[in-house]
Design an enzyme around this catalytic site. Structure first.
Site, PDB file in Angstrom:
ATOM      1  N   ASN A   9      14.136 -10.728  -2.440  1.00  0.00           N
ATOM      2  CA  ASN A   9      15.109 -11.252  -3.396  1.00  0.00           C
ATOM      3  C   ASN A   9      16.116 -12.111  -2.636  1.00  0.00           C
ATOM      4  OD1 ASN A   9      17.086 -11.685  -5.326  1.00  0.00           O
ATOM      5  ND2 ASN A   9      17.767  -9.556  -5.436  1.00  0.00           N
ATOM      6  N   TRP A  10      15.980 -13.428  -2.777  1.00  0.00           N
ATOM      7  CA  TRP A  10      16.854 -14.325  -2.008  1.00  0.00           C
ATOM      8  C   TRP A  10      18.259 -14.414  -2.596  1.00  0.00           C
ATOM      9  CZ3 TRP A  10      13.539 -19.302  -0.615  1.00  0.00           C
ATOM     10  CH2 TRP A  10      12.543 -18.935   0.304  1.00  0.00           C
ATOM     11  N   LYS A  11      18.453 -13.876  -3.786  1.00  0.00           N
ATOM     12  CA  LYS A  11      19.765 -13.951  -4.456  1.00  0.00           C
ATOM     13  C   LYS A  11      20.265 -15.405  -4.488  1.00  0.00           C
ATOM     14  CE  LYS A  11      20.671  -9.306  -2.870  1.00  0.00           C
ATOM     15  NZ  LYS A  11      21.657  -8.270  -2.683  1.00  0.00           N
ATOM     16  N   HIS A  98      19.358  -5.586 -11.898  1.00  0.00           N
ATOM     17  CA  HIS A  98      19.946  -5.494 -10.554  1.00  0.00           C
ATOM     18  C   HIS A  98      21.429  -5.146 -10.703  1.00  0.00           C
ATOM     19  CE1 HIS A  98      21.244  -6.465  -6.526  1.00  0.00           C
ATOM     20  NE2 HIS A  98      19.972  -6.499  -6.158  1.00  0.00           N
ATOM     21  N   GLU A 100      23.923  -6.119  -9.200  1.00  0.00           N
ATOM     22  CA  GLU A 100      24.840  -7.269  -9.168  1.00  0.00           C
ATOM     23  C   GLU A 100      24.951  -7.915 -10.544  1.00  0.00           C
ATOM     24  OE1 GLU A 100      23.020  -9.267  -5.846  1.00  0.00           O
ATOM     25  OE2 GLU A 100      23.716  -7.653  -4.540  1.00  0.00           O
ATOM     26  N   GLY A 176      22.955  -4.062   0.500  1.00  0.00           N
ATOM     27  CA  GLY A 176      23.744  -4.987   1.335  1.00  0.00           C
ATOM     28  C   GLY A 176      24.794  -4.314   2.193  1.00  0.00           C
ATOM     29  N   GLY A 236      16.624  -7.562   0.066  1.00  0.00           N
ATOM     30  CA  GLY A 236      17.575  -8.660  -0.075  1.00  0.00           C
ATOM     31  C   GLY A 236      17.761  -9.363   1.259  1.00  0.00           C
ATOM     32  N   GLY A 237      18.797  -8.973   1.986  1.00  0.00           N
ATOM     33  CA  GLY A 237      19.193  -9.648   3.231  1.00  0.00           C
ATOM     34  C   GLY A 237      18.037  -9.913   4.192  1.00  0.00           C
TER      35      GLY A 237
HETATM   36  C1  PEP Z   1      18.835  -6.045  -3.219  1.00  0.00           C
HETATM   37  O1  PEP Z   1      19.653  -6.935  -3.404  1.00  0.00           O
HETATM   38  O2  PEP Z   1      18.075  -5.697  -4.134  1.00  0.00           O
HETATM   39  C2  PEP Z   1      18.800  -5.409  -1.909  1.00  0.00           C
HETATM   40  C3  PEP Z   1      18.082  -4.337  -1.758  1.00  0.00           C
HETATM   41  O3  PEP Z   1      19.557  -6.004  -0.925  1.00  0.00           O
HETATM   42  P1  PEP Z   1      19.594  -5.568   0.616  1.00  0.00           P
HETATM   43  O4  PEP Z   1      18.171  -5.433   1.093  1.00  0.00           O
HETATM   44  O5  PEP Z   1      20.309  -6.683   1.291  1.00  0.00           O
HETATM   45  O6  PEP Z   1      20.316  -4.266   0.692  1.00  0.00           O
END
Ligand code: PEP
Length: 254
Positions: A9-11, A98, A100, A176, A236-237
């Protein structure tokens, strides 16, 4: 044996330069792995066509996903993206619920259930994120919270709701933060989620996967993926770094 599924997930990250740098080497790397893992990249939606053009001369070794969808198919809804459009763009997976979006865009369980329902109507795979806040975690309410987030889906979509879907268990405090939930804890909750969904589906569930998400890195991926009820990761990251993301895929392949 099931085929693990990894979603990056590049957000709200990336640019044409970033995509050019990461995509070709990632696609080359995946030639070796796409048969053993399903890989999905969910970039910001407006780069979909750019990505498809970059790969046009190569066989893509991953699927494209989206990070959101609207609750309408078409009409006067400025700025939104419909499930029909996602289908048109050959998007196979869509992340919904999600944290966010729940927090920053006030999406509640009912809005998310509607999105889930519409994606299923278009035969797009919903990736339903569920999980508890840090406070709820402290109060040991994780199962209760997950149950509620699942129940609204059954209420709207019926007992076959979770066929051909993914649930991503994402403790909000782990996203995150660099602080992943422990593998043991994730296994307990994933097992609970699987059994709960199975029982509400009259024990007839097909193509259903549970992912874990929350600060997955090359350092914790191994221990997490060894748990019985974790079928893959929502990342994510670490999905923004070629070296880190490919290392995680190699670990899963083992
Ligand atoms: C996410 O945004 O779904 C996520 C799991 O982010 P991260 O891996 O950065 O914790």
């Amino acid at each position: 044996m099931i085929k693990p599924i990894i979603i990056g997930n590049w957000k709200l990250n990336g640019s044409k330069k970033f995509i050019k740098n990461i995509l070709k080497p990632l696609n080359q790397f995946l030639i070796k792995y796409y048969k053993v893992c399903t890989i999905v990249i969910a970039p910001p939606i407006l780069y979909t066509n750019f990505i498809q053009n970059i790969l046009s001369s190569d066989q893509a070794n991953f699927f494209l996903g989206a990070q959101n969808v609207d609750t309408h198919f078409s009409g006067p809804f400025t700025g939104e993206i419909s499930p029909i459009m996602l289908k048109d763009l050959e998007i196979h997976y869509v992340i919904i619920g999600h944290s966010e979006r729940r927090v920053n865009h006030y999406e509640d369980n009912h809005i998310i259930a509607k999105k889930f329902h519409m994606l299923k109507q278009e035969k797009i795979i919903p990736v339903l994120c569920i999980g508890e806040t840090s406070q709820e975690h402290k109060e040991k309410k994780t199962k209760e919270v997950c149950k509620k987030q699942i129940d609204v889906i059954f209420d709207l979509c019926g007992e076959n709701a979770f066929n051909n879907t993914i649930v991503a268990y994402e403790p909000i405090w782990a996203i995150g933060s660099g602080q992943s939930a422990s593998p043991k804890e994730v296994q307990i909750i994933s097992h609970f989620i699987r059994n709960y969904i199975k029982s509400k589906s009259n024990n007839q569930i097909k193509n259903f996967f549970i992912q874990y998400g929350g600060s997955v890195t090359k350092n914790n991926a191994q221990e997490l993926i060894c748990q019985n009820d974790i079928d893959g990761f929502l990342i994510g990251g670490a999905s923004l770094c070629l070296e880190e993301f490919t290392k995680i895929i190699k670990i899963i392949n083992k």
